[in-house]
Motif scaffolding. Structure first.
Motif, short mmCIF file in Angstrom:
data_model
loop_
_atom_site.label_atom_id
_atom_site.label_comp_id
_atom_site.label_asym_id
_atom_site.label_seq_id
_atom_site.Cartn_x
_atom_site.Cartn_y
_atom_site.Cartn_z
N ALA A 41 0.30 -6.43 -7.26
CA ALA A 41 1.21 -5.33 -7.57
C ALA A 41 0.47 -4.00 -7.62
O ALA A 41 0.96 -2.97 -7.14
CB ALA A 41 1.92 -5.60 -8.90
N VAL A 42 -0.72 -4.01 -8.20
CA VAL A 42 -1.50 -2.77 -8.28
C VAL A 42 -1.95 -2.33 -6.89
O VAL A 42 -1.93 -1.14 -6.56
CB VAL A 42 -2.71 -2.94 -9.23
CG1 VAL A 42 -3.61 -1.72 -9.17
CG2 VAL A 42 -2.23 -3.17 -10.65
N ILE A 43 -2.34 -3.28 -6.06
CA ILE A 43 -2.71 -2.95 -4.68
C ILE A 43 -1.51 -2.38 -3.93
O ILE A 43 -1.64 -1.39 -3.20
CB ILE A 43 -3.26 -4.21 -3.96
CG1 ILE A 43 -4.61 -4.61 -4.55
CG2 ILE A 43 -3.39 -3.95 -2.46
CD1 ILE A 43 -5.11 -5.96 -4.08
N GLU A 44 -0.34 -2.97 -4.13
CA GLU A 44 0.87 -2.44 -3.50
C GLU A 44 1.12 -1.00 -3.93
O GLU A 44 1.43 -0.13 -3.10
CB GLU A 44 2.07 -3.30 -3.89
CG GLU A 44 3.40 -2.79 -3.36
CD GLU A 44 4.59 -3.56 -3.90
OE1 GLU A 44 5.68 -2.97 -4.00
OE2 GLU A 44 4.42 -4.75 -4.24
N ALA A 45 0.95 -0.73 -5.21
CA ALA A 45 1.16 0.63 -5.71
C ALA A 45 0.12 1.58 -5.12
O ALA A 45 0.43 2.72 -4.75
CB ALA A 45 1.08 0.65 -7.23
N THR A 46 -1.12 1.11 -5.02
CA THR A 46 -2.20 1.97 -4.52
C THR A 46 -2.00 2.29 -3.04
O THR A 46 -2.09 3.46 -2.64
CB THR A 46 -3.55 1.26 -4.71
OG1 THR A 46 -3.70 0.90 -6.08
CG2 THR A 46 -4.69 2.18 -4.32
N LEU A 47 -1.73 1.29 -2.24
CA LEU A 47 -1.52 1.52 -0.81
C LEU A 47 -0.24 2.30 -0.55
O LEU A 47 -0.10 2.95 0.48
CB LEU A 47 -1.48 0.17 -0.07
CG LEU A 47 -2.77 -0.64 -0.13
CD1 LEU A 47 -2.59 -1.96 0.60
CD2 LEU A 47 -3.93 0.13 0.47
#
Length: 407
Positions: free
Chosen positions: A147-153
């Motif tokens: 989820a954090v990677i999704e938010a970052t990208l």
């Protein structure tokens, strides 16, 4: 509490329907307002949704999600990573341990379909913390990383929510090999941001996170150059911060000469600002200039002596010491004097003389030491608590003491 994702289908349908209704009310806003903190602002909107009505399930879900959004991160505390947002005499706001088993089951149902990626990551983290089984905990932590990677990208790089990235990096590091790919993906995205973002997107704080977690070591030289470049266009204090970061990344890159160059740039900047204050007409600027000279001295001492000689600033330590004393003396000259009545200590003096007279040295010392009682930890703590309660503003301001020569 299940914590494993195994819930009754009717129960799941009920709470997903409540989430659909909540989402239809535009609580989960995609585009942030100016300078908006994502999770705190979402907490406010969820509280409003809770107060404005709707079905009982919608109100209950809004209340639950608002509690999760309100948790205050403690990114460096692995065992207890969240604390109450507010902690007052009258009570406190929620923390993960306050959630009931039934509330955890509701979070299990809605966690994977929450439209806000950072809230989704927070919920996954809470589920991991509350899971009893290690396999469930690992699965929730992996979902949090995703989820954090999704938010970052997706461009969710909001400076004031950096605790979410801090926590995710710690989760990735603690997760070992199973988390290695996710950690590399998140670290790569953050590194790219630090190397390409402009000042308004706070690349420095992202670089700090990478350094804190010992990541992006293979990009250290590029990060050092980027921090140095950003210093050229930043405001004075921010520029010094970027030169400090450049020094740190040059240190990681194994380039001590460039470390010294960056630190000397900070010293020069501090001295220049202090000199500008010294030539001004404002007599109230002396404490500020003295403070800047002290910072310059501290930064200068971080440069090895041999390197200072090579850079031609070996005598600057002596000069800065003189300027610090001069600024302190000038500060004393602007201070007023408050006088009180003298204190009569003659009775205490006579009592002391009487207590030690006629005794050998050891007995006299024991009698002298026992003239007053030793401090009690409990009494001192009670006295400190009383002072904090009676004069809370005093704890917000520091004290600086000057000797008669200005030091």
């Amino acid at each position: 509490m299940t914590g494993s994702g195994e819930v009754d289908s009717e129960f799941a349908e009920r709470w997903r329907a409540a989430l659909d209704d909540l989402e239809a009310s535009d609580v989960f806003r995609v585009t942030p307002a100016d300078d908006e903190d994502r999770l705190p602002s979402l907490w406010l909107r969820l509280r409003e949704a809770q107060d404005t009505g709707g079905s009982d399930d919608v109100v209950e879900l809004a209340s639950l999600l608002s509690q999760v959004a309100s948790f205050s991160p403690r990114a460096d505390d692995w065992a207890a990573p969240y604390e109450p947002m507010l902690n007052m005499i009258e009570g406190r706001t929620a923390m993960p341990s306050d959630l009931t088993d039934s509330q955890i089951d509701v979070l299990v149902v809605v966690s994977g379909v929450l439209p806000d990626a950072l809230l989704r990551a927070r919920v996954f983290d809470v589920l991991a913390i509350r899971s009893a089984a290690g396999s469930d905990r690992a699965r929730w932590y992996q979902a949090e990383m995703n989820a954090v990677i999704e938010a970052t990208l997706g461009g969710e790089r909001w400076h004031r929510d950096r605790d979410m990235w801090d926590r995710a990096l710690l989760v990735g590091r603690r997760g070992g090999k199973p988390m290695a790919a996710s950690l590399d993906a998140l670290a790569g995205a953050l590194t790219d941001h630090a190397l390409t973002a402009d000042l308004s997107e706070f690349p420095g704080s992202v670089a700090d996170l990478l350094d804190k977690h010992s990541l992006a070591r293979d990009r250290a030289d590029a990060l050092a150059k980027r921090m140095r470049d950003l210093a050229l266009s930043a405001e004075t204090e921010a520029a010094r911060g970027y030169r400090d970061r450049a020094a740190r990344w040059h240190e990681v890159a194994g380039d001590p000469d460039e470390v010294s160059v960056d630190r000397l740039a900070v010293v020069t900047s501090l001295i220049a600002e202090a000199e500008g204050l010294d030539v001004g007409a404002d007599t109230g600027s002396h404490p500020r200039s003295g403070y800047l000279y002290e910072r310059a001295m501290k930064a200068l001492r971080m440069i090895p002596r041999k390197r200072r000689e090579t850079l031609g600033v070996s005598e600057l330590t002596t000069e800065l010491g003189r300027r610090i004393r001069a600024a302190g003396a000038a500060t004393l000259g602007t201070m007023g004097v408050f006088e009180s009545e003298s204190v009569d200590l003659s009775e205490a003096r006579d009592h002391s003389i009487e207590a030690v007279s006629g005794k050998d040295a050891l007995e006299a010392l024991r009698a002298f030491v026992n003239l007053t009682s030793f401090s009690s930890l409990r009494d001192e703590r009670d006295r400190a608590d009383q002072l904090l309660a009676e004069h809370p503003l005093q704890t917000l301001f520091s004290n600086i003491h000057f000797a008669s020569d200005g030091e």
